[in-house]
Scaffold this active site. Structure first.
Site, PDB file in Angstrom:
ATOM      1  N   TYR A 122       8.232   5.656  -9.365  1.00  0.00           N
ATOM      2  CA  TYR A 122       7.979   6.202 -10.695  1.00  0.00           C
ATOM      3  C   TYR A 122       6.658   6.967 -10.665  1.00  0.00           C
ATOM      4  O   TYR A 122       5.627   6.435 -10.255  1.00  0.00           O
ATOM      5  CB  TYR A 122       7.905   5.080 -11.740  1.00  0.00           C
ATOM      6  CG  TYR A 122       7.841   5.609 -13.158  1.00  0.00           C
ATOM      7  CD1 TYR A 122       8.999   5.722 -13.922  1.00  0.00           C
ATOM      8  CD2 TYR A 122       6.645   6.052 -13.712  1.00  0.00           C
ATOM      9  CE1 TYR A 122       8.954   6.238 -15.206  1.00  0.00           C
ATOM     10  CE2 TYR A 122       6.592   6.575 -14.984  1.00  0.00           C
ATOM     11  CZ  TYR A 122       7.751   6.668 -15.723  1.00  0.00           C
ATOM     12  OH  TYR A 122       7.704   7.189 -17.002  1.00  0.00           O
ATOM     13  N   GLN A 186      13.642   3.919 -19.789  1.00  0.00           N
ATOM     14  CA  GLN A 186      15.018   4.303 -19.447  1.00  0.00           C
ATOM     15  C   GLN A 186      15.149   4.689 -17.974  1.00  0.00           C
ATOM     16  O   GLN A 186      16.168   4.417 -17.322  1.00  0.00           O
ATOM     17  CB  GLN A 186      15.517   5.435 -20.351  1.00  0.00           C
ATOM     18  CG  GLN A 186      14.738   6.730 -20.289  1.00  0.00           C
ATOM     19  CD  GLN A 186      13.571   6.782 -21.259  1.00  0.00           C
ATOM     20  OE1 GLN A 186      13.064   5.754 -21.683  1.00  0.00           O
ATOM     21  NE2 GLN A 186      13.145   7.995 -21.618  1.00  0.00           N
ATOM     22  N   ASN A 209       3.079   3.807 -18.269  1.00  0.00           N
ATOM     23  CA  ASN A 209       2.508   3.280 -19.510  1.00  0.00           C
ATOM     24  C   ASN A 209       3.040   1.880 -19.795  1.00  0.00           C
ATOM     25  O   ASN A 209       3.753   1.285 -18.996  1.00  0.00           O
ATOM     26  CB  ASN A 209       2.770   4.245 -20.674  1.00  0.00           C
ATOM     27  CG  ASN A 209       4.257   4.405 -20.967  1.00  0.00           C
ATOM     28  OD1 ASN A 209       5.094   3.592 -20.570  1.00  0.00           O
ATOM     29  ND2 ASN A 209       4.599   5.465 -21.680  1.00  0.00           N
ATOM     30  N   SER A 232      -7.280   0.638 -15.078  1.00  0.00           N
ATOM     31  CA  SER A 232      -8.120   0.752 -13.892  1.00  0.00           C
ATOM     32  C   SER A 232      -9.466   0.066 -14.096  1.00  0.00           C
ATOM     33  O   SER A 232      -9.973  -0.042 -15.222  1.00  0.00           O
ATOM     34  CB  SER A 232      -8.335   2.227 -13.550  1.00  0.00           C
ATOM     35  OG  SER A 232      -8.970   2.349 -12.302  1.00  0.00           O
ATOM     36  N   GLN A 254     -13.904   6.117 -13.267  1.00  0.00           N
ATOM     37  CA  GLN A 254     -12.827   5.222 -13.670  1.00  0.00           C
ATOM     38  C   GLN A 254     -12.667   5.173 -15.180  1.00  0.00           C
ATOM     39  O   GLN A 254     -11.564   5.041 -15.699  1.00  0.00           O
ATOM     40  CB  GLN A 254     -13.084   3.815 -13.125  1.00  0.00           C
ATOM     41  CG  GLN A 254     -13.008   3.731 -11.621  1.00  0.00           C
ATOM     42  CD  GLN A 254     -11.708   4.317 -11.086  1.00  0.00           C
ATOM     43  OE1 GLN A 254     -10.641   3.757 -11.276  1.00  0.00           O
ATOM     44  NE2 GLN A 254     -11.801   5.459 -10.428  1.00  0.00           N
ATOM     45  N   HIS A 257     -10.104   7.455 -16.836  1.00  0.00           N
ATOM     46  CA  HIS A 257      -8.674   7.211 -16.658  1.00  0.00           C
ATOM     47  C   HIS A 257      -7.984   6.884 -17.977  1.00  0.00           C
ATOM     48  O   HIS A 257      -6.911   7.387 -18.276  1.00  0.00           O
ATOM     49  CB  HIS A 257      -8.459   6.022 -15.712  1.00  0.00           C
ATOM     50  CG  HIS A 257      -8.230   6.416 -14.288  1.00  0.00           C
ATOM     51  ND1 HIS A 257      -7.163   7.181 -13.892  1.00  0.00           N
ATOM     52  CD2 HIS A 257      -8.934   6.139 -13.156  1.00  0.00           C
ATOM     53  CE1 HIS A 257      -7.217   7.359 -12.577  1.00  0.00           C
ATOM     54  NE2 HIS A 257      -8.281   6.743 -12.114  1.00  0.00           N
ATOM     55  N   GLU A 322     -10.567  -4.411  -9.171  1.00  0.00           N
ATOM     56  CA  GLU A 322      -9.675  -3.498  -8.448  1.00  0.00           C
ATOM     57  C   GLU A 322     -10.482  -2.718  -7.409  1.00  0.00           C
ATOM     58  O   GLU A 322     -10.149  -2.713  -6.232  1.00  0.00           O
ATOM     59  CB  GLU A 322      -9.016  -2.550  -9.450  1.00  0.00           C
ATOM     60  CG  GLU A 322      -8.098  -1.523  -8.832  1.00  0.00           C
ATOM     61  CD  GLU A 322      -7.621  -0.495  -9.848  1.00  0.00           C
ATOM     62  OE1 GLU A 322      -6.624   0.187  -9.556  1.00  0.00           O
ATOM     63  OE2 GLU A 322      -8.246  -0.360 -10.923  1.00  0.00           O
ATOM     64  N   HIS A 323     -11.537  -2.042  -7.855  1.00  0.00           N
ATOM     65  CA  HIS A 323     -12.424  -1.294  -6.960  1.00  0.00           C
ATOM     66  C   HIS A 323     -13.811  -1.918  -7.010  1.00  0.00           C
ATOM     67  O   HIS A 323     -14.337  -2.181  -8.088  1.00  0.00           O
ATOM     68  CB  HIS A 323     -12.550   0.169  -7.393  1.00  0.00           C
ATOM     69  CG  HIS A 323     -11.248   0.884  -7.573  1.00  0.00           C
ATOM     70  ND1 HIS A 323     -10.650   1.044  -8.807  1.00  0.00           N
ATOM     71  CD2 HIS A 323     -10.433   1.483  -6.675  1.00  0.00           C
ATOM     72  CE1 HIS A 323      -9.517   1.717  -8.659  1.00  0.00           C
ATOM     73  NE2 HIS A 323      -9.362   1.987  -7.372  1.00  0.00           N
ATOM     74  N   ASP A 356      -9.474   6.991  -3.584  1.00  0.00           N
ATOM     75  CA  ASP A 356      -8.381   7.392  -4.469  1.00  0.00           C
ATOM     76  C   ASP A 356      -7.531   8.503  -3.866  1.00  0.00           C
ATOM     77  O   ASP A 356      -6.313   8.530  -4.048  1.00  0.00           O
ATOM     78  CB  ASP A 356      -8.948   7.887  -5.806  1.00  0.00           C
ATOM     79  CG  ASP A 356      -8.785   6.874  -6.917  1.00  0.00           C
ATOM     80  OD1 ASP A 356      -8.289   5.768  -6.643  1.00  0.00           O
ATOM     81  OD2 ASP A 356      -9.161   7.186  -8.062  1.00  0.00           O
ATOM     82  N   GLU A 410      16.063 -37.685   2.089  1.00  0.00           N
ATOM     83  CA  GLU A 410      16.174 -36.845   0.885  1.00  0.00           C
ATOM     84  C   GLU A 410      17.487 -37.079   0.149  1.00  0.00           C
ATOM     85  O   GLU A 410      17.776 -36.403  -0.841  1.00  0.00           O
ATOM     86  CB  GLU A 410      16.027 -35.365   1.256  1.00  0.00           C
ATOM     87  CG  GLU A 410      14.621 -35.027   1.751  1.00  0.00           C
ATOM     88  CD  GLU A 410      14.381 -33.533   1.881  1.00  0.00           C
ATOM     89  OE1 GLU A 410      15.344 -32.754   1.703  1.00  0.00           O
ATOM     90  OE2 GLU A 410      13.220 -33.151   2.136  1.00  0.00           O
ATOM     91  N   HIS A 415      24.082 -33.067   4.760  1.00  0.00           N
ATOM     92  CA  HIS A 415      23.207 -32.469   5.767  1.00  0.00           C
ATOM     93  C   HIS A 415      23.175 -33.343   7.024  1.00  0.00           C
ATOM     94  O   HIS A 415      23.289 -32.839   8.157  1.00  0.00           O
ATOM     95  CB  HIS A 415      21.779 -32.336   5.218  1.00  0.00           C
ATOM     96  CG  HIS A 415      21.583 -31.192   4.281  1.00  0.00           C
ATOM     97  ND1 HIS A 415      22.244 -31.071   3.088  1.00  0.00           N
ATOM     98  CD2 HIS A 415      20.777 -30.097   4.374  1.00  0.00           C
ATOM     99  CE1 HIS A 415      21.862 -29.964   2.477  1.00  0.00           C
ATOM    100  NE2 HIS A 415      20.974 -29.347   3.247  1.00  0.00           N
TER     101      HIS A 415
END
Length: 436
Positions: A122, A186, A209, A232, A254, A257, A322-323, A356, A410, A415
């Site tokens: 995506y 969708q 999003n 971010s 950042q 963003h 994250e960074h 990046d 068990e 088994h």
């Protein structure tokens, strides 16, 4: 940008899982795609993207891909090619091989590594289009050996001109030739369950999003997903040797963003804290995405003044960013103390955008503190593993009674009997079926 002590800073950040209305809407969209296929896909494309398409117009043609080159600068093509080469070189070192271990008694144990067959990527539109994300998703999948990679992106990422040509060129350079002009929840549902025009995939990756994130969570289980990514984040751990202008610029890189992006400086230097705060305000005045960046730094940004570098490291590990940029006199000396960070940038010249776009490591990195237990996207995300077990007669006769003991403890008599019947047939059973 507010300057606070570590005692006054709250580390908790609410994870966004969408409103009840958003969750309901996503469930309805996913259900409709499953039931109606292309009909629902085209209906939602018209409703949300305001683009009317026929089934024959869903797929981007080879001619459109080629025409996109005429709409971008040659310098961009060169830049994408150089970045792709670095990304390929880095991820190629991550590739795994199948293995087998042959024992003297004939037993063979091993692991078979296979690529996923079909992966969906995506690529978002909205506030910004990200050609670099095409490379970061596609290249590791290619190196893993995925034979089919399909891309979806909203039909108007480039405004009235249709799909952003920079996205199309990035896709072409990465070797993707199956691209559909659909986006939102969708598109995620179409990738997961298939429609008349789009065959289903095994895994969906790529940012989006809140509706895309919720849709990925909704379809998880029917397919695999990379993660539910949050806004971010960047944390800069710096001492008095850091250049305030550099630190401020990296924080804003950042913050621009998204309004919910987080930019934090952690430092034991009050002087640096004050200088960076002033520099952030100065640079904000000249930033094209000033409104977004200002909202980010005011609501989710902070400059945290700590008592010592040791305390600063503790704050960083609790944030699990994250960074993480380490901008101190000896950055390599602190690396061993960092337990939780998605990507670590060392020194004044390893600015976050280097990672990046260009250096090679993946820029799809865990957010919302999940670097405590997860990792950046890599080749492993696009493979599956099968265990291989071959037991010789000698090995089963040796280990059979031990396996029976474990099975009966068990309460799984079936088994135990599956092993015992073989031991009896070879004259090694001894105890009979029913004994416990």
């Amino acid at each position: 940008m507010k300057v606070v002590s570590s005692k006054d800073f709250k580390l908790e950040r609410e994870v966004e899982y969408g409103t009840p209305e958003q969750n309901k809407a996503v469930k309805e969209i996913v259900s409709a795609i499953k039931k109606e296929g292309d009909t629902a896909l085209l209906r939602y494309t018209e409703q949300f993207d305001r683009v009317t398409l026929t089934p024959n117009q869903l797929r981007v043609t080879p001619e459109e891909l080629q025409a996109a080159y005429g709409r971008v600068e040659e310098s961009f093509v060169s830049a994408i090619q150089a970045a792709a080469a670095n990304i390929r070189a880095f991820h190629a070192r991550q590739k795994r091989n199948s293995w087998m271990d042959l024992q003297p008694d004939g037993t063979i144990l091993g692991q078979i590594i296979r690529p996923l067959k079909r992966v969906g990527v995506y690529v978002p539109g909205g506030k910004a289009a990200y050609p670099s994300s095409v490379l970061m998703n596609v290249i590791p999948a290619q190196i893993a050996g995925v034979p089919e990679i399909v891309m979806v992106t909203p039909p108007s990422t480039g405004g009235k001109e249709g799909i952003d040509p920079y996205i199309l060129v990035a896709a072409a350079e990465a070797g993707v030739n199956e691209i559909y002009r659909v986006g939102g929840a969708q598109a995620v549902a179409a990738l997961a369950f298939g429609t008349e025009s789009i065959a289903p995939v095994d895994k969906i990756c790529g940012p989006g999003n809140i509706y895309v994130a919720l849709a990925k969570r909704e379809v998880y289980g029917a397919v695999d997903i990379d993660s539910i990514a949050g806004p971010s984040e960047i944390v800069v751990l710096a001492d008095e040797t850091a250049e305030p202008a550099y630190v401020a610029a990296d924080l804003l890189s950042q913050a621009e963003h998204d309004e919910m992006a987080s930019a934090i400086l952690v430092t034991p230097s009050q002087s640096l804290a004050d200088s960076v705060a002033a520099e952030v305000e100065r640079q904000l005045q000249e930033l094209p995405r000033q409104a977004i960046a200002r909202s980010s730094v005011e609501n989710y940004g902070a400059i945290i003044v700590v008592e010592s570098m040791e305390e600063g490291i503790s704050v960083v590990n609790r944030l699990a960013p994250e960074h993480l940029e380490i901008v101190v006199e000896d950055p390599m000396g602190l690396v061993g103390s960092i337990e939780n960070a998605g990507a670590i940038f060392l020194g004044a010249y390893s600015s976050e955008p280097v990672g990046d776009y260009f250096a090679g490591p993946n820029h799809i990195i865990p957010t919302n503190g999940t670097a405590r237990f997860s990792s950046p996207v890599d080749v492993d995300d696009f493979i599956k593993k099968s265990s291989l077990i071959y037991y010789s007669k000698e090995a089963l006769l040796r280990d059979g009674k031990t396996i029976i003991e474990l099975a009966r403890r068990e309460g799984l008599e079936g088994h135990a009997r599956a092993i015992e019947i073989r031991l009896k047939n070879e004259g090694k059973g001894g105890d009979g079926y029913g004994e416990q």
